[in-house]
Write a protein that holds these residues in place. Sequence first.
Motif, PDB file in Angstrom:
ATOM      1  N   TYR A  69      13.143  20.464  -0.921  1.00  0.00           N
ATOM      2  CA  TYR A  69      11.812  20.160  -1.424  1.00  0.00           C
ATOM      3  C   TYR A  69      10.738  20.787  -0.542  1.00  0.00           C
ATOM      4  CZ  TYR A  69      14.190  16.682  -4.289  1.00  0.00           C
ATOM      5  OH  TYR A  69      15.023  16.052  -5.179  1.00  0.00           O
TER       6      TYR A  69
ATOM      7  N   GLY B 175       9.328  17.098  -4.508  1.00  0.00           N
ATOM      8  CA  GLY B 175      10.182  15.934  -4.339  1.00  0.00           C
ATOM      9  C   GLY B 175       9.622  14.653  -4.923  1.00  0.00           C
ATOM     10  N   HIS B 176       8.652  14.774  -5.837  1.00  0.00           N
ATOM     11  CA  HIS B 176       8.022  13.589  -6.410  1.00  0.00           C
ATOM     12  C   HIS B 176       8.784  13.014  -7.595  1.00  0.00           C
ATOM     13  CE1 HIS B 176       3.972  15.349  -4.780  1.00  0.00           C
ATOM     14  NE2 HIS B 176       4.713  14.804  -3.836  1.00  0.00           N
ATOM     15  N   ASP B 177       9.863  13.671  -8.028  1.00  0.00           N
ATOM     16  CA  ASP B 177      10.615  13.207  -9.193  1.00  0.00           C
ATOM     17  C   ASP B 177      12.023  12.801  -8.764  1.00  0.00           C
ATOM     18  OD1 ASP B 177      12.324  13.290 -11.643  1.00  0.00           O
ATOM     19  OD2 ASP B 177      10.431  13.848 -12.587  1.00  0.00           O
ATOM     20  N   PRO B 178      12.399  11.538  -8.947  1.00  0.00           N
ATOM     21  CA  PRO B 178      13.707  11.075  -8.458  1.00  0.00           C
ATOM     22  C   PRO B 178      14.891  11.607  -9.257  1.00  0.00           C
ATOM     23  CG  PRO B 178      12.613   9.331  -9.700  1.00  0.00           C
ATOM     24  CD  PRO B 178      11.616  10.445  -9.558  1.00  0.00           C
ATOM     25  N   ASP B 179      14.649  12.217 -10.429  1.00  0.00           N
ATOM     26  CA  ASP B 179      15.749  12.697 -11.255  1.00  0.00           C
ATOM     27  C   ASP B 179      16.322  14.032 -10.780  1.00  0.00           C
ATOM     28  OD1 ASP B 179      15.679  10.549 -13.043  1.00  0.00           O
ATOM     29  OD2 ASP B 179      14.076  11.478 -14.217  1.00  0.00           O
TER      30      ASP B 179
ATOM     31  N   THR C  18      18.173  16.805  -8.701  1.00  0.00           N
ATOM     32  CA  THR C  18      19.270  16.961  -7.753  1.00  0.00           C
ATOM     33  C   THR C  18      19.278  18.401  -7.254  1.00  0.00           C
ATOM     34  OG1 THR C  18      20.602  15.291  -8.907  1.00  0.00           O
ATOM     35  CG2 THR C  18      21.768  16.806  -7.450  1.00  0.00           C
TER      36      THR C  18
ATOM     37  N   THR D 280      15.787  16.488 -15.097  1.00  0.00           N
ATOM     38  CA  THR D 280      17.106  15.866 -15.118  1.00  0.00           C
ATOM     39  C   THR D 280      18.225  16.903 -15.045  1.00  0.00           C
ATOM     40  OG1 THR D 280      17.173  15.870 -17.546  1.00  0.00           O
ATOM     41  CG2 THR D 280      16.275  13.908 -16.474  1.00  0.00           C
TER      42      THR D 280
ATOM     43  N   PRO E 155       4.847   7.881  -5.688  1.00  0.00           N
ATOM     44  CA  PRO E 155       5.911   7.269  -6.485  1.00  0.00           C
ATOM     45  C   PRO E 155       5.733   5.776  -6.671  1.00  0.00           C
ATOM     46  CG  PRO E 155       6.708   7.767  -4.279  1.00  0.00           C
ATOM     47  CD  PRO E 155       5.341   8.387  -4.395  1.00  0.00           C
TER      48      PRO E 155
END
Length: 348
Positions: free
Chosen positions: A9, A47-51, A53, A113, A269
């Motif tokens: 990130y 890195g603001h989206d937890p989905d 990888t 995603t 977040p």
Amino acid sequence: MRAVVFERYGEPAEVREVADPEPAEHGVVVRVEATGLCRSDWHGWQGHDPDITLPHVPGHELAGTVEAVGARVTRWRAGDRVTVPFVCACGSCPACAAGDQQVCERQTQPGFTHWGSFAQYVALDHADVNLVAVPDGMSFATAASLGCRFATAYRAVVQRGRVAAGEWVAVHGCGGVGLSAVMIAAAAGARVVAVDVSPGALDLARRFGAAECVDAAAVTDTAEAVRDLTGGGAHLSLDALGAPVTCAASVGGLRRRGRHVQVGLLPSPTGATPVPMARAIALELELLGSHGMAAHTYPPMLELVRAGVLRPDLLVTSTLALDAAPPALAALGGAAAGAGVTVIEPWS
């Protein structure tokens, strides 16, 4: 295929060779002819989206041609010209059954995603539910701008915001979403106040129908400036940028019983944004969220585009090759990230 990839990130992304995607049984692979560079992509890279990888390929607003089709897809075939909402719905959950695919309970989002469209090919899920045919004569660059920013603005202004002719509409942030909102609100007969810190963005807002402009860098209180220009406040106001200051100014600039629509993603977040809730209570304000637009609701918007009432093509202000995408992605975090819509053409 060639794609933009980041391993960590906030660290520089790079263009590299990666494996071609394969379609799911219910999905397709699309050859990406154009893909928009959006601030949401920057949020993902930060890195603001937890989905997400890692490693990851960003990109979520796209248009192109169907390259490969899964065995259970019935409505689409190779060679079809398509675009897609940035929210890909499952088609079978209670939200989808109610027609609310934009808030699908099992949604997927290319570029979040799973790997996205800053690439020569992208896999898309549940094609029969999510793909939208690109009309003959519409360029892929224009179609790509519809999938996130223009469609998002259309739903925020028309469907969620319930814009009416003669109303004052304030738009905070005149990037791709904001300028789309200006154009859509003006076409609906509203009087638009455009708010931004960039003179170039405000010039474009005037071109697309803004009746008034506020240079947020030149005033001490943006909300007060909007209230003064509109004779008491906007009927409808949108935060199209996604920042605590623009969210608060949007709510603060409303008149009694006004409607705020939050469109821009906020960086925290935890949602720690200073919204003037005392004002919301005292004036009976509506505070609404808006999250994309379902594929089945595209036809009225596309008809306005076909008739020339809406001109999303005018919002495309620059086109880049894939190799120029990594630095352009990083630049979206700056205050002067540029107005309008930038489109990447992965095969150029």
